[in-house]
Design an enzyme around this catalytic site. Structure first.
Site, PDB file in Angstrom:
ATOM      1  CG  ASP A 152      -0.321  -0.223   2.509  1.00 28.06           C
ATOM      2  OD1 ASP A 152      -0.491   0.569   3.416  1.00 28.06           O
ATOM      3  OD2 ASP A 152       0.443  -1.223   2.607  1.00 28.06           O
ATOM      4  CB  SER A 153       1.307   4.244   0.648  1.00 31.55           C
ATOM      5  OG  SER A 153       0.104   4.247   1.332  1.00 31.55           O
ATOM      6  N   GLY A 155       3.454   3.948  -4.578  1.00 29.85           N
ATOM      7  CA  GLY A 155       3.701   4.629  -5.839  1.00 29.85           C
ATOM      8  C   GLY A 155       3.423   3.702  -7.008  1.00 29.85           C
ATOM      9  CB  SER A 158      -2.446   1.419  -4.117  1.00 28.63           C
ATOM     10  OG  SER A 158      -1.837   2.522  -3.523  1.00 28.63           O
ATOM     11  CB  SER A 159      -4.979   6.209  -5.186  1.00 23.36           C
ATOM     12  OG  SER A 159      -4.026   6.654  -6.105  1.00 23.36           O
ATOM     13  CB  ALA A 161      -5.418  -0.374  -8.132  1.00 19.48           C
ATOM     14  CG  ASP A 203      -1.522   6.555 -11.828  1.00 20.42           C
ATOM     15  OD1 ASP A 203      -0.406   6.413 -12.357  1.00 20.42           O
ATOM     16  OD2 ASP A 203      -1.733   7.333 -10.884  1.00 20.42           O
TER      17      ASP A 203
HETATM   18  C1  GLA Z   1       1.381   9.538 -10.087  1.00 27.62           C
HETATM   19  C2  GLA Z   1       0.243  10.208 -10.839  1.00 27.62           C
HETATM   20  C3  GLA Z   1       0.328   9.921 -12.351  1.00 27.62           C
HETATM   21  C4  GLA Z   1       1.714  10.241 -12.885  1.00 27.62           C
HETATM   22  C5  GLA Z   1       2.789   9.625 -12.011  1.00 27.62           C
HETATM   23  C6  GLA Z   1       4.174  10.066 -12.380  1.00 27.62           C
HETATM   24  O1  GLA Z   1       1.254   8.147 -10.162  1.00 27.62           O
HETATM   25  O2  GLA Z   1      -0.987   9.747 -10.331  1.00 27.62           O
HETATM   26  O3  GLA Z   1      -0.681  10.631 -13.017  1.00 27.62           O
HETATM   27  O4  GLA Z   1       1.887  11.622 -13.040  1.00 27.62           O
HETATM   28  O5  GLA Z   1       2.619   9.947 -10.628  1.00 27.62           O
HETATM   29  O6  GLA Z   1       4.523   9.595 -13.640  1.00 27.62           O
END
Ligand code: GLA
Length: 440
Positions: A152-153, A155, A158-159, A161, A203
């Protein structure tokens, strides 16, 4: 092992029992949304400027077990957070946070304990997005949501998803047929409008459009058309009878930093800086009528007028233009099966995120440097926005275990405190490519 290796039967069975207990119904009736995490090997921080990005999913992510409720009640429990979230599916949702178009810092400001109470925001946000586009739902769901352990968290998005998992469950329970591209837009509404994060569509596009073993290449400018391509790897690598799919693994090395993006002002500030650079370049070239996005600035215009930018804005623009080129080269490297070239570009992209986009933080930069020294690593970079979470690397499958233990030991030396907060069993996770989000 392949993209379907997650979720395992035992994960599904465990969740089936939990949902059946919550609903008092038959475990056989439980449905699942499988919503994978994504990585972005090339194309970091340029989606919000309409750049072209590359992505793929991994065989880890969010699992949401649910049954449609008999009425409009939504009742949710989580494997990560305490308490139950309850609301009615016919309650009209309004953006939770004041999202003025000028905000340079996010308006959502929460501590970890507030986050615990607020974990239902994504479900309400999904309902907000569906309502905003004219879908008024009648049936709620009873559901249990859980993310892969230790991630979780991270990068890994996950948000998005989580947002997609709720969207797909609400749609399924209400017999709504919604295309992946519509869900890209719905998830954008959750993040940009409901939560106030000014991110791009990388994402959710990765999660909804990816296909096992392919590199997904998306033009983030075409918010309406959602133009994308799936780049297939060649079957043979370097003339040997080795499939590219089985010749690499993906390493995830968590830093131990977990602050949510929506609570960190850095992300929205960088977006504003990129837009400011675009505004100056467009003005200098007599194109001030165009929306201030770096994708509206032609590379020749950037070259001709870049001296007009003050140093920090010049660096943001340099990241944008150089990253677009790396994505194009990366697509060629992937299509020709050269993991070596692909990896080199990933590491260059990581360096540009640090030097030009200035978005890394010390622990993530240290992890990046450690990964580059690890055995068999083709390339590495930090995942997501770079303010928290993990670094990812593509590694030769035969060296994955050695590389993982090298990284674990070296990180513990430079960041003993953060490393001690990470479950040592999951200090470095070895995973594989995944598939797109789906209901099963
Ligand atoms: C986060 C953001 C994406 C993108 C990435 C960096 O995940 O939600 O939109 O900008 O950072 O590439």
């Amino acid at each position: 092992m392949d993209g379907m290796s997650w979720p395992s039967q035992s994960e599904l069975d465990g969740m089936r029992e939990k949902v059946a207990q919550m609903s008092g119904g038959d475990a056989k009736e439980v449905r699942f949304v499988v919503s994978p995490y994504r990585i972005c090997p090339l194309g970091a921080h340029i989606d919000h400027q309409g750049g072209t990005v590359s992505a793929m999913t991994i065989n880890k992510g969010i699992l949401l077990g649910f049954v449609p409720s008999d009425d409009s009640q939504v009742v949710l429990s989580s494997g990560q957070f305490q308490g139950e979230v309850k609301f009615r599916i016919d309650e009209i949702q309004l953006p939770k946070f004041n999202n003025g178009s000028n905000n340079t810092i996010p308006v959502m400001n929460s501590s970890k304990s507030e986050e615990e109470c607020n974990w239902g925001s994504y479900a309400r946000g999904a309902l907000y997005a569906l309502q905003k586009r004219g879908n008024f739902l009648r049936k709620g769901i009873i559901g249990f949501i859980c993310g892969s352990d230790g991630l979780d968290s991270s990068g890994l998005s996950s948000s998005a998803a989580v947002g997609i998992a709720y969207l797909m469950a609400f749609e399924n329970a209400n017999n709504l047929v919604i295309s992946p591209t519509e869900n890209i837009e719905y998830d954008r509404l959750i993040e940009n409008e409901y939560l106030g994060l000014r991110n791009g569509i990388l994402d959710q596009s990765a999660i909804l459009l990816s296909s096992y073993g392919c590199l997904t290449c998306m033009n983030c400018k075409s918010v309406q058309t959602k133009e994308y391509q799936l780049i297939h790897p060649p079957n043979l690598l370097d003339g040997q009878k080795i499939s590219m799919k089985s010749s690499y693994k993906i390493l995830l090395a968590p830093s131990g930093l977990k602050q949510a993006l929506t609570t960190n002002p850095g992300y929205n500030r960088r977006v504003t800086e990129c837009q400011e650079a675009a505004r100056i370049l467009l003005q200098a070239s007599g194109k001030e009528g165009l929306e201030p996005l770096l994708s509206n600035v032609q590379p020749e215009i950037y070259e001709a007028y870049k001296s007009k930018l003050e140093p920090s804005l010049a660096k943001r623009a340099e990241h944008y233009f150089s990253e677009n080129k790396r994505v194009m080269k990366g697509v060629e490297a992937w299509a020709s099966g050269s993991l070596k070239d692909f990896g080199k570009l990933i590491s260059e992209s990581g360096l540009s995120s640090i030097k030009n986009y200035e978005s890394g933080c010390e622990p993530l930069i240290q992890l990046y440097e450690i990964l580059l020294r690890a055995p068999g690593v083709f390339g590495a970079r930090f995942s997501g926005a770079g303010f928290r979470g993990c670094c990812i690397a593509f590694v030769d499958a035969d060296c994955a275990l050695d590389a993982a233990s090298f990284v674990k030991n070296e990180y513990r030396k430079v960041q003993p405190k953060l490393a001690s907060q990470i479950d040592q069993e999951r200090a470095v996770i070895i995973c594989e490519a995944g598939d797109c989000a789906r209901v099963i």
